[in-house]
Design a protein around this motif. Sequence first.
Motif, PDB file in Angstrom:
ATOM      1  N   MET A 209      58.636  31.142  49.203  1.00  0.00           N
ATOM      2  CA  MET A 209      58.747  32.178  48.186  1.00  0.00           C
ATOM      3  C   MET A 209      59.154  31.601  46.833  1.00  0.00           C
ATOM      4  SD  MET A 209      60.521  35.253  50.341  1.00  0.00           S
ATOM      5  CE  MET A 209      60.181  36.421  49.026  1.00  0.00           C
ATOM      6  N   GLU A 210      59.634  30.387  46.837  1.00  0.00           N
ATOM      7  CA  GLU A 210      59.973  29.634  45.642  1.00  0.00           C
ATOM      8  C   GLU A 210      59.814  28.166  46.001  1.00  0.00           C
ATOM      9  OE1 GLU A 210      64.673  29.388  45.554  1.00  0.00           O
ATOM     10  OE2 GLU A 210      64.031  31.445  46.048  1.00  0.00           O
ATOM     11  N   ASP A 211      59.924  27.274  45.035  1.00  0.00           N
ATOM     12  CA  ASP A 211      59.854  25.857  45.364  1.00  0.00           C
ATOM     13  C   ASP A 211      60.916  25.553  46.416  1.00  0.00           C
ATOM     14  OD1 ASP A 211      57.847  25.618  43.545  1.00  0.00           O
ATOM     15  OD2 ASP A 211      59.038  24.590  42.018  1.00  0.00           O
ATOM     16  N   THR A 212      60.503  24.990  47.545  1.00  0.00           N
ATOM     17  CA  THR A 212      61.378  24.862  48.702  1.00  0.00           C
ATOM     18  C   THR A 212      61.369  23.437  49.255  1.00  0.00           C
ATOM     19  OG1 THR A 212      61.022  27.190  49.308  1.00  0.00           O
ATOM     20  CG2 THR A 212      61.806  25.724  51.048  1.00  0.00           C
ATOM     21  N   LEU A 213      62.551  22.941  49.578  1.00  0.00           N
ATOM     22  CA  LEU A 213      62.703  21.632  50.196  1.00  0.00           C
ATOM     23  C   LEU A 213      63.037  21.823  51.664  1.00  0.00           C
ATOM     24  CD1 LEU A 213      64.771  19.757  47.459  1.00  0.00           C
ATOM     25  CD2 LEU A 213      62.331  19.508  47.961  1.00  0.00           C
ATOM     26  N   VAL A 214      62.258  21.179  52.525  1.00  0.00           N
ATOM     27  CA  VAL A 214      62.384  21.370  53.971  1.00  0.00           C
ATOM     28  C   VAL A 214      62.665  20.040  54.655  1.00  0.00           C
ATOM     29  CG1 VAL A 214      61.166  22.071  56.067  1.00  0.00           C
ATOM     30  CG2 VAL A 214      60.877  23.385  53.958  1.00  0.00           C
ATOM     31  N   CYS A 215      63.625  20.064  55.567  1.00  0.00           N
ATOM     32  CA  CYS A 215      63.902  18.919  56.425  1.00  0.00           C
ATOM     33  C   CYS A 215      63.396  19.264  57.827  1.00  0.00           C
ATOM     34  CB  CYS A 215      65.391  18.609  56.451  1.00  0.00           C
ATOM     35  SG  CYS A 215      66.099  18.346  54.801  1.00  0.00           S
ATOM     36  N   SER A 216      63.097  18.263  58.626  1.00  0.00           N
ATOM     37  CA  SER A 216      62.501  18.543  59.933  1.00  0.00           C
ATOM     38  C   SER A 216      62.877  17.477  60.950  1.00  0.00           C
ATOM     39  CB  SER A 216      60.976  18.646  59.818  1.00  0.00           C
ATOM     40  OG  SER A 216      60.435  17.418  59.352  1.00  0.00           O
ATOM     41  N   ILE A 217      62.768  17.882  62.233  1.00  0.00           N
ATOM     42  CA  ILE A 217      63.018  16.971  63.354  1.00  0.00           C
ATOM     43  C   ILE A 217      61.861  17.128  64.331  1.00  0.00           C
ATOM     44  CG2 ILE A 217      64.530  16.411  65.298  1.00  0.00           C
ATOM     45  CD1 ILE A 217      66.868  17.432  63.644  1.00  0.00           C
ATOM     46  N   GLY A 218      61.205  16.036  64.676  1.00  0.00           N
ATOM     47  CA  GLY A 218      60.038  16.072  65.539  1.00  0.00           C
ATOM     48  C   GLY A 218      60.377  16.218  67.016  1.00  0.00           C
ATOM     49  N   ARG A 219      59.435  16.789  67.784  1.00  0.00           N
ATOM     50  CA  ARG A 219      59.650  17.067  69.194  1.00  0.00           C
ATOM     51  C   ARG A 219      59.904  15.808  70.030  1.00  0.00           C
ATOM     52  NH1 ARG A 219      54.853  18.618  70.674  1.00  0.00           N
ATOM     53  NH2 ARG A 219      55.115  20.804  70.121  1.00  0.00           N
ATOM     54  N   SER A 220      59.051  14.825  69.882  1.00  0.00           N
ATOM     55  CA  SER A 220      59.151  13.642  70.739  1.00  0.00           C
ATOM     56  C   SER A 220      60.473  12.908  70.527  1.00  0.00           C
ATOM     57  CB  SER A 220      57.972  12.703  70.493  1.00  0.00           C
ATOM     58  OG  SER A 220      57.920  12.306  69.122  1.00  0.00           O
ATOM     59  N   ASP A 221      60.884  12.754  69.272  1.00  0.00           N
ATOM     60  CA  ASP A 221      62.155  12.093  68.980  1.00  0.00           C
ATOM     61  C   ASP A 221      63.328  12.927  69.499  1.00  0.00           C
ATOM     62  OD1 ASP A 221      60.956   9.936  67.697  1.00  0.00           O
ATOM     63  OD2 ASP A 221      60.962  10.942  65.750  1.00  0.00           O
ATOM     64  N   PHE A 222      63.221  14.240  69.334  1.00  0.00           N
ATOM     65  CA  PHE A 222      64.296  15.127  69.772  1.00  0.00           C
ATOM     66  C   PHE A 222      64.464  15.084  71.291  1.00  0.00           C
ATOM     67  CE2 PHE A 222      65.824  19.259  71.244  1.00  0.00           C
ATOM     68  CZ  PHE A 222      66.984  19.411  70.498  1.00  0.00           C
ATOM     69  N   GLN A 223      63.364  15.133  72.013  1.00  0.00           N
ATOM     70  CA  GLN A 223      63.451  15.143  73.469  1.00  0.00           C
ATOM     71  C   GLN A 223      64.017  13.834  74.009  1.00  0.00           C
ATOM     72  OE1 GLN A 223      59.689  16.372  75.127  1.00  0.00           O
ATOM     73  NE2 GLN A 223      59.981  18.496  74.507  1.00  0.00           N
ATOM     74  N   ALA A 224      63.717  12.751  73.330  1.00  0.00           N
ATOM     75  CA  ALA A 224      64.298  11.469  73.734  1.00  0.00           C
ATOM     76  C   ALA A 224      65.813  11.490  73.550  1.00  0.00           C
ATOM     77  CB  ALA A 224      63.672  10.336  72.933  1.00  0.00           C
ATOM     78  N   LEU A 225      66.263  12.081  72.431  1.00  0.00           N
ATOM     79  CA  LEU A 225      67.696  12.167  72.168  1.00  0.00           C
ATOM     80  C   LEU A 225      68.378  13.149  73.113  1.00  0.00           C
ATOM     81  CD1 LEU A 225      70.110  11.374  70.401  1.00  0.00           C
ATOM     82  CD2 LEU A 225      69.467  13.221  68.826  1.00  0.00           C
ATOM     83  N   LEU A 226      67.660  14.188  73.524  1.00  0.00           N
ATOM     84  CA  LEU A 226      68.226  15.217  74.393  1.00  0.00           C
ATOM     85  C   LEU A 226      68.715  14.634  75.716  1.00  0.00           C
ATOM     86  CD1 LEU A 226      68.647  18.287  74.243  1.00  0.00           C
ATOM     87  CD2 LEU A 226      66.489  18.553  75.468  1.00  0.00           C
ATOM     88  N   LYS A 227      68.077  13.595  76.183  1.00  0.00           N
ATOM     89  CA  LYS A 227      68.488  12.950  77.432  1.00  0.00           C
ATOM     90  C   LYS A 227      69.871  12.326  77.298  1.00  0.00           C
ATOM     91  CE  LYS A 227      63.702  11.900  78.722  1.00  0.00           C
ATOM     92  NZ  LYS A 227      62.712  10.814  78.982  1.00  0.00           N
TER      93      LYS A 227
END
Length: 214
Positions: free
Chosen positions: A101-119
């Motif tokens: 809705m306005e200029d927006t800065l987004v951070c993200s975390i990918g699935r594969s990296d997250f699932q590895a960390l979840l273990k």
Amino acid sequence: MKHDPFQCVEAAPIFHNLSKKAITELTKISVHQQLYPKGTMLYEPEVPLDRMLIVDQGRVKVFQLSQTGQEKILYFIDQGSMDSEAALFTQQSHFNYAEAMEDTLVCSIGRSDFQALLKEEPSIAIAMLNVLGDRLTRLEALNSYTSTLTSKQRLQNYLMDIGNKRHERSFELPMKKKDLANWLGITPETLSRQFKQLQKDQLIKLERNQVTIL
């Protein structure tokens, strides 16, 4: 203000109760401050999404379109809020649209990296369940706004919710009135009438977009 990746990840509700070690590891696998100019789509239906999003700055509108092209706003993603948490656990495509809705800065975390960390940090999964439960509660509240309540009650409850969240009795509307009408499931004309009725009942004051709850 300089962006701090650690604080960005730590501020996400799902990660509030994690150890500093876990936050540090999440920071290492996250991508930060991707710019989406105003009007840009973050995602659309049928587009696979493989990462969770955190709005660092700006605001995002999530909506659906009917077969006739009518827009129905589902919710907004404000600064510090997350979206697409489920994408971390399953391969799927989106059903909705998300627009900056306005200029927006987004951070993200990918699935594969997250699932590895979840273990290594299974406590993250428990925190995720709590966040998804909160999201469901908000959607159920929205359903009550658009079904059992009158248009006046929907607007009054919405204004009270905003005031309570901000701990203020006077605040600026966080969205355009046409978007608010859409979100409440009423027409802009009905919204205008209900604003006037709330003022007539001496429940609020309204000066342009500035609302004061009396």
